[in-house]
Design an enzyme around this catalytic site. Structure first.
Site, PDB file in Angstrom:
ATOM      1  N   GLU A  43       0.905  -1.637  -0.549  1.00  0.00           N
ATOM      2  CA  GLU A  43       0.052   0.357   0.288  1.00  0.00           C
ATOM      3  C   GLU A  43       0.976   0.994   0.616  1.00  0.00           C
ATOM      4  O   GLU A  43       1.886   0.998   0.756  1.00  0.00           O
ATOM      5  CB  GLU A  43      -0.707  -0.095   1.281  1.00  0.00           C
ATOM      6  CG  GLU A  43      -2.146   1.167   1.180  1.00  0.00           C
ATOM      7  CD  GLU A  43      -3.289   1.270   2.516  1.00  0.00           C
ATOM      8  OE1 GLU A  43      -3.985   1.341   2.592  1.00  0.00           O
ATOM      9  OE2 GLU A  43      -2.245  -0.012   3.659  1.00  0.00           O
ATOM     10  N   LYS A 116      -9.876   2.719  -2.942  1.00  0.00           N
ATOM     11  CA  LYS A 116      -9.734   1.325  -2.234  1.00  0.00           C
ATOM     12  C   LYS A 116     -11.435   2.458  -0.834  1.00  0.00           C
ATOM     13  O   LYS A 116     -11.393   3.495  -0.739  1.00  0.00           O
ATOM     14  CB  LYS A 116      -8.754   2.824  -0.190  1.00  0.00           C
ATOM     15  CG  LYS A 116      -9.008   1.963   0.704  1.00  0.00           C
ATOM     16  CD  LYS A 116      -8.189   1.962   1.612  1.00  0.00           C
ATOM     17  CE  LYS A 116      -7.844   1.333   3.469  1.00  0.00           C
ATOM     18  NZ  LYS A 116      -6.440   1.454   3.820  1.00  0.00           N
ATOM     19  N   CYS A 153      -6.050  -2.201   1.803  1.00  0.00           N
ATOM     20  CA  CYS A 153      -6.173  -2.846   3.514  1.00  0.00           C
ATOM     21  C   CYS A 153      -7.050  -2.641   4.164  1.00  0.00           C
ATOM     22  O   CYS A 153      -7.785  -3.583   4.284  1.00  0.00           O
ATOM     23  CB  CYS A 153      -5.410  -1.640   3.345  1.00  0.00           C
ATOM     24  SG  CYS A 153      -4.538  -1.476   5.633  1.00  0.00           S
TER      25      CYS A 153
END
Length: 288
Positions: A43, A116, A153
């Site tokens: 990330e 994300k 994540c």
């Protein structure tokens, strides 16, 4: 193509983007030399994990996508003949930023990006200050070496995200990640936290009959010790490759994509889904 070799780049933090790009290029070349065909970075790979505090000056770390870093990666992907998953801090417009992944195919073509969706807010993880929630939906790409989905994540805790990406045809779910222990919590909760992180992703592999590749950072950032341990799980949830806690390294694993089809024939979870009963999932909480 029945088999594909993955390269998980478990990198650490460097003082500048230029230094980070140079080091990660070396790691990508190492992965390709070892046979990797799809290579995934951690990330926001080329800058520090800056979300440990709220500071408006840190927005200057962001860049557009496509932009300078994706330009570098398209050249590298074409030269090496590999797919590269490139997680970056995206500047979309004035005051509008995302935690984003760009996907580059093995011919150097830019396939697109995923932003994300799930944004955390915890001590040491001040992400809601920096990142606007994603608005591109759950994305899947047909690459030269397989059909892949990428989540980022905090997305890894949500079975809905994994399911929707798998339903779109992903054979491999990639999770570029920056997760670790806070020094104040490690002694008491460190083992349990890591167990939860690994277990939930292994569960996504089983529930969706696909491979899961989690690519984490290593090293320290302020009060956070990133726990590394990047891994690949097969459709049975078995870990078939795993990195160390403390070392920057390349994790190489070959996956037989026929296993996805074979598993889904034996355990046809998609077939048996009761989609007529799932409407309540669109509610925040079932209290009325």
């Amino acid at each position: 193509m029945s088999t594909v070799t993955l390269g998980l780049i478990q990198g650490t933090t460097y003082a500048s983007k230029a230094e980070s790009h140079a080091r990660h290029e070396a790691l990508i070349r190492e992965a390709a030399a070892k046979g990797a065909q799809i290579i995934c970075l951690q990330e926001i790979f080329d800058i520090p994990y800056f979300c440990t505090r709220q500071d408006t000056a840190l927005f200057d770390l962001a860049e557009p996508i496509p932009g300078p870093t994706t330009d570098l990666m398209t050249v590298l992907a074409k030269e090496l003949g590999v797919v590269i998953i490139v997680p970056l801090f995206e500047k979309r417009g004035p005051g509008l930023y995302h935690n984003t992944v760009a996907v580059v195919d093995a011919d150097g073509s830019y396939l697109g990006k995923y932003r994300k969706m799930h944004i955390p807010q915890d001590p040491g993880f001040e992400e809601k200050f920096y990142f606007t929630p994603g608005d591109l939906g759950y994305k899947v790409w047909d690459t030269k070496f397989g059909r892949i989905g990428v989540l980022i994540c905090w997305d890894q805790w949500y079975p809905e995200a994994a399911r929707l990406t798998a339903l779109a045809g992903a054979e491999i779910l990639f999770y570029p990640t920056a997760i670790g222990w806070l020094s104040s919590e490690k002694a008491e909760l460190g083992s349990a936290q890591h167990c939860a992180w690994e277990t939930v992703q292994r569960g996504h592999a089983v529930a969706n009959g696909c491979f899961v590749a989690a690519v984490n950072r290593t090293g320290f950032q302020d009060d956070t010790e990133f726990w590394g341990q990047s891994f690949v799980a097969n459709p049975y949830g078995e870990i078939v490759a795993k990195g160390s806690v403390e070392h920057e390294e390349v994790v190489i694993v070959t996956c037989d994509l026929q296993a996805v089809e074979d598993f889904r024939r034996i355990w046809p979870f998609f077939r048996d889904r009761r989609i007529d009963t799932y409407a309540p999932l669109t509610k925040r909480y079932l209290d009325e």
